[in-house]
Write an enzyme that holds these catalytic residues in place. Sequence first.
Site, PDB file in Angstrom:
ATOM      1  N   SER A 143      -4.209  -3.986  -2.655  1.00  0.00           N
ATOM      2  CA  SER A 143      -3.377  -3.069  -1.857  1.00  0.00           C
ATOM      3  C   SER A 143      -4.260  -2.249  -0.931  1.00  0.00           C
ATOM      4  CB  SER A 143      -2.620  -2.119  -2.784  1.00  0.00           C
ATOM      5  OG  SER A 143      -2.012  -1.085  -2.030  1.00  0.00           O
ATOM      6  N   TYR A 156      -2.603   3.699  -9.443  1.00  0.00           N
ATOM      7  CA  TYR A 156      -2.286   2.439  -8.756  1.00  0.00           C
ATOM      8  C   TYR A 156      -3.418   2.056  -7.793  1.00  0.00           C
ATOM      9  CZ  TYR A 156       0.189  -0.851  -5.699  1.00  0.00           C
ATOM     10  OH  TYR A 156       0.540  -1.959  -4.961  1.00  0.00           O
TER      11      TYR A 156
END
Length: 251
Positions: A143, A156
């Site tokens: 990501s 995350y």
Amino acid sequence: MKIAIVTGGSNGIGKATALGLGKLGISVILTYNSYKDRAEAVVKEIEKNSGVRALALKLDLTQLSSFEGFVLEVKKNLKEVWNRTTFDYLVNNGGIGGPMMFSEMSEEYFDKILNTNYKGPIFLTQQLVGFMEDAGAIVNTTSSSKNQSFPGYSVYGSLKAAFSTWTRYIAKELAPRQIRVNAVSPGPTHSNFGDGVFDKHPEFIKPLAEQSVFGRIGQPEDIAKVIVNLLSDDFSWVTAQDIEVSGGHLL
Ligand SMILES: NC(=O)c1ccc[n+]([C@@H]2O[C@H](COP(=O)([O-])OP(=O)(O)OC[C@H]3O[C@@H](n4cnc5c(N)ncnc54)[C@H](OP(=O)(O)O)[C@@H]3O)[C@@H](O)[C@H]2O)c1
């Protein structure tokens, strides 16, 4: 006939990747966690449009003890459907997001993000790579948040950074078998991420779109195209890379 395993193929980026692979005549074993119906619909679409076989299997990346059974299912289907004992490509795409501020963070949240996005894919790859063809290819979905600091995404983002680093290490360990390992880092993408956060809250899209130099957020196909190409022989001299696919988010 090449065969790919795509985790999280029932929605979003994994679905677009499975469809993209099918268009190239690559057979797909895709996995789902909650949405069996959506996964079955992807299988139907691949088989109808591309004429290759596809199938959907249940996989929960947080349940490491279930991996042995999943692997047996994969092997059984490889034999029965394709008369093969091996497969060619792995896309470690399944994952979850959702913010939680550090001050409120629970161990349960931490473990869920950890197991789904990092620990699960690592131990799954360990089990699958034993019967992946030499000269195969792996793409991991990380990501763009790994390089950012949006409040609520500390776990995350940092675990996606870890997954990106793992990509480099494992690319070296698998190189003697000529297996390439790369990653893509999507920016904000209009998938079903966060349980459909962009559909439920379309007002979240505009500010993110304005952060991209192209004035929009990504569509799953924008990311899938890169994954499909990274798997292909056109990228046979590329390994250990993590390519940001974000349309210049925050450039
Ligand atoms: N969308 C974004 O803005 C964005 C940005 C950067 C990175 N990413 C990454 O891109 C990847 C794909 O996400 P997406 O955007 O396509 O989201 P999505 O539409 O929600 O798709 C996620 C996929 O992962 C599967 N999944 C969820 N929990 C799982 C579990 N415990 N075990 C196995 N599979 C599980 C889902 O299966 P079910 O739907 O069947 O439950 C679904 O197929 C993720 O790794 C995500 O972190 C997304």
